[in-house]
Design a protein around this motif. Structure first.
Motif, PDB file in Angstrom:
ATOM      1  N   CYS A  69       0.846  -1.185   0.000  1.00  0.00           N
ATOM      2  CA  CYS A  69       0.000   0.000   0.000  1.00  0.00           C
ATOM      3  C   CYS A  69       0.888   1.243   0.000  1.00  0.00           C
ATOM      4  O   CYS A  69       1.997   1.228   0.532  1.00  0.00           O
ATOM      5  N   SER A 111       1.697   5.419   0.725  1.00  0.00           N
ATOM      6  CA  SER A 111       1.550   6.371   1.819  1.00  0.00           C
ATOM      7  C   SER A 111       1.684   7.776   1.237  1.00  0.00           C
ATOM      8  O   SER A 111       2.118   7.950   0.094  1.00  0.00           O
ATOM      9  N   GLU A 121       3.914   9.795   1.657  1.00  0.00           N
ATOM     10  CA  GLU A 121       5.312  10.012   1.250  1.00  0.00           C
ATOM     11  C   GLU A 121       5.571   9.561  -0.188  1.00  0.00           C
ATOM     12  O   GLU A 121       6.565   9.956  -0.802  1.00  0.00           O
ATOM     13  N   ASP A 122       4.701   8.720  -0.724  1.00  0.00           N
ATOM     14  CA  ASP A 122       4.852   8.252  -2.107  1.00  0.00           C
ATOM     15  C   ASP A 122       4.165   9.180  -3.108  1.00  0.00           C
ATOM     16  O   ASP A 122       4.232   8.936  -4.321  1.00  0.00           O
ATOM     17  N   LEU A 170      -4.241   9.235  -0.267  1.00  0.00           N
ATOM     18  CA  LEU A 170      -3.232   8.421   0.414  1.00  0.00           C
ATOM     19  C   LEU A 170      -3.169   8.715   1.906  1.00  0.00           C
ATOM     20  O   LEU A 170      -2.580   7.950   2.663  1.00  0.00           O
ATOM     21  N   THR A 171      -3.791   9.804   2.319  1.00  0.00           N
ATOM     22  CA  THR A 171      -3.922  10.105   3.747  1.00  0.00           C
ATOM     23  C   THR A 171      -5.187   9.480   4.314  1.00  0.00           C
ATOM     24  O   THR A 171      -5.173   8.865   5.382  1.00  0.00           O
ATOM     25  N   PRO A 212      -5.127   4.961   2.597  1.00  0.00           N
ATOM     26  CA  PRO A 212      -3.947   4.343   1.973  1.00  0.00           C
ATOM     27  C   PRO A 212      -4.125   2.850   1.742  1.00  0.00           C
ATOM     28  O   PRO A 212      -3.503   2.280   0.844  1.00  0.00           O
ATOM     29  N   GLU A 213      -4.989   2.201   2.541  1.00  0.00           N
ATOM     30  CA  GLU A 213      -5.207   0.759   2.401  1.00  0.00           C
ATOM     31  C   GLU A 213      -5.921   0.397   1.105  1.00  0.00           C
ATOM     32  O   GLU A 213      -5.978  -0.780   0.736  1.00  0.00           O
TER      33      GLU A 213
END
Length: 201
Positions: free
Chosen positions: A33, A35, A37-38, A68-69, A72-73
């Motif tokens: 998954c 995040s 940061e990606d 993604l915040t 993210p799953e």
């Protein structure tokens, strides 16, 4: 016996166990998954993949960070030696049909997983990575107790690709983006038999 022969020799590096040798190396291939940061890596791939075709991106950088915040799953990235090469970003939706709100909202009580974007880095295209990633993503969704189906919207020319991966066309989508019109498609994931990897998807 000479002093040289009496001294213990340090263990040669080539005798270390494979686990010790790989301790500081990145895995050749990894699915995980994503995040926040990606987000920048995701957006760079997406921008290159979509702007040249449609002139715009399904998700802008702030929207990528947003999903993604929040969820993210519901994303999945494919990394080769630590480098992102392909990804999917999804969110939950709580209605039978997609509408304009589905482009930006995540509905935590929803049971439909809306796939916003699937993209592959330009140097890794034409290798089947998109279909492999989508297959793995659908298998992952089948393990989520709240996921009933996967739903997406795509242009006409992509319908055969998604149909080959188990999606069924529902007809024209209510969502439009500028001059672009879309077909809405869905794939059941709850109580649905696992697709075989060699099914051609």
């Amino acid at each position: 016996m000479s002093v040289l022969n009496a001294l213990p020799f340090p263990r040669p590096i080539y005798l270390r166990s494979p686990r010790q040798q790989r301790r500081h190396t990145l895995p050749a291939s990894e699915f995980r998954c994503l995040s926040p940061e990606d987000a920048v890596s995701v957006f760079e791939i997406e921008r290159e993949a979509f702007i040249s075709v449609s002139g715009d991106c399904p998700l802008h950088l702030d929207e990528v960070r947003h999903f993604l915040t929040l969820c993210p799953e519901l994303s999945l990235g494919w990394f080769e030696e630590g480098r992102l090469v392909a990804f999917i970003i999804g969110s939950l939706w709580d209605q039978d049909k997609l509408n304009q709100d589905a482009l930006t909202l995540h509905k935590p009580r929803g049971s439909s997983v809306h796939l916003h974007v699937l993209a592959v880095h330009r140097t890794f295209r034409q290798q089947g990575k998109g279909s492999i990633l989508l297959w793995r993503y659908l298998q992952y969704l089948r393990r989520l107790p709240y996921a009933r189906r996967a739903v997406l919207m795509c242009e006409d020319f992509l319908v055969p690709f998604y149909a080959k991966c188990g999606f069924k066309a529902l007809g024209p989508c209510d969502v439009t983006v500028g001059p672009l019109a879309f077909i809405e498609m869905q794939c059941p994931v709850r109580g649905h038999a696992f697709m075989r990897r060699n099914s051609g998807c």
